[in-house]
Design a protein around this motif. Structure first.
Motif, PDB file in Angstrom:
ATOM      1  N   ARG A   1      -8.224  -3.541   0.782  1.00 30.75           N
ATOM      2  CA  ARG A   1      -7.062  -3.199   1.604  1.00 30.75           C
ATOM      3  C   ARG A   1      -6.919  -4.241   2.705  1.00 30.75           C
TER       4      ARG A   1
ATOM      5  N   LEU B   1      -4.237  -4.363  -1.754  1.00 26.90           N
ATOM      6  CA  LEU B   1      -3.159  -3.494  -1.283  1.00 26.90           C
ATOM      7  C   LEU B   1      -2.868  -3.837   0.177  1.00 26.90           C
TER       8      LEU B   1
ATOM      9  N   GLU C   1       0.847  -1.197   0.000  1.00 28.17           N
ATOM     10  CA  GLU C   1       0.000   0.000   0.000  1.00 28.17           C
ATOM     11  C   GLU C   1       0.884   1.250   0.000  1.00 28.17           C
TER      12      GLU C   1
END
Length: 301
Positions: free
Chosen positions: A263, A234, A203
């Motif tokens: 995420r 990510l 990320e």
């Protein structure tokens, strides 16, 4: 969603004892579980049902990324554990990233044979014929390297195509741990034979730029419609994030193109160990990876 990735066997004695969530968070989760809003419970049930959706033919899902690193093998292993937990059909985790053996280490198992051995044998006519070549991870989950470490470089595109298709028909889900270190022809064969792609990157600004470049390459060979079969994960980094990196803006750009984006937050257990013990993962890791599995399966169909 607790213990979505629950292990039904040993994951290796060397697994670190660090929990993904600190003790106060784990204790608090147990205390509030009985008071969860009905919407949260319903969402968890819906995600589980989505991962369990019936399929007519096996799905091949490639996990790739713009650079080497621990993130890709961890995400591949986590997805394999999710599918094996929820589904009643078989799951195969195939590692074609050359010479690393990282996927087997994530599972805490030793592999016996490889995809090149499958290619050398007679085409299997049943799962029982091919099972001796596989390494069992847990119920309904097996793993296999593309080539033995001492035979690094022996797996070519022709061998891959000739061995994978007969093998994958015995599995509901085949996850293929790929990488940018593959020879171009083999990497192209892995991508071309996939029903869906999971692109894993840190990320960071560099990570998102790398994903963008991979998307450009994939779209150049697979057409604009390929974005409907791509999910990006990510992975949060341990170090302090770059204050100039606009994560929200980067995610917006990716989703506007039709790509699914998730995420995966920092998990202390994943950061502390090589072998994954599903019982010690953070609750957010369980939840996120179940959602990723549901979305990538939907896109593979």
């Amino acid at each position: 969603m607790d213990q979505v990735l629950e292990s039904r066997g040993s994951v290796g004695a060397s697994a670190a004892t660090v929990h993904g969530d600190p003790l106060p968070r784990r204790a608090g989760r147990w205390l509030v579980r009985a008071f969860l809003p009905s919407d949260d419970v319903l969402a968890a049930v819906e995600v589980g049902a989505a991962v369990q959706r019936p399929i007519l033919t096996g799905r091949r899902i490639v996990v790739d990324g713009p650079r080497g690193g621990v993130e890709r093998s961890a995400v591949t292993a986590l997805l394999a554990l999710v599918f094996a937990h929820y589904r009643q059909d078989r799951v195969l985790a195939l590692d074609v990233d050359p010479g690393t053996g990282s996927l087997a280490r994530r599972f805490g198992v030793r592999t016996r044979r490889s995809l090149t051995d499958v290619a050398d044998a007679n085409p299997p006519d049943s799962f029982e014929a091919v099972e001796p070549l596989l390494s069992s991870v847990r119920e309904r989950l097996w793993t296999l390297p593309g080539a033995r470490e001492e035979d690094e470089g022996d797996l070519g595109a022709r061998i891959y195509r000739g061995a994978l298709l007969p093998l994958s028909r015995f599995f509901g889900i085949t996850l293929i741990h790929s990488g940018t270190g593959l020879p171009t022809e083999l990497h192209d064969a892995v991508s071309a034979g996939a029903h869906a792609h999971v692109l894993v990157a840190p990320e960071t600004g560099d990570g998102v730029v790398g994903v963008g470049r991979m998307l450009d390459t994939l779209l150049a060979t697979g057409g604009d419609s390929l974005t409907s079969r791509i999910v990006v994960v990510l992975v949060a980094q341990e170090t302090n994030p770059d204050p100039t990196f606009d994560l929200v803006g980067a995610v917006d750009i990716l989703t506007e193109g039709g790509v699914g984006v998730f995420r995966l937050g920092r998990d202390r257990h994943l950061a502390a160990t090589t072998v994954i013990d599903p019982r010690r993962l953070a609750q957010a890791t369980h939840t996120t990876m179940a959602r990723v599995a549901a979305e990538v399966l939907r896109r593979s169909l």
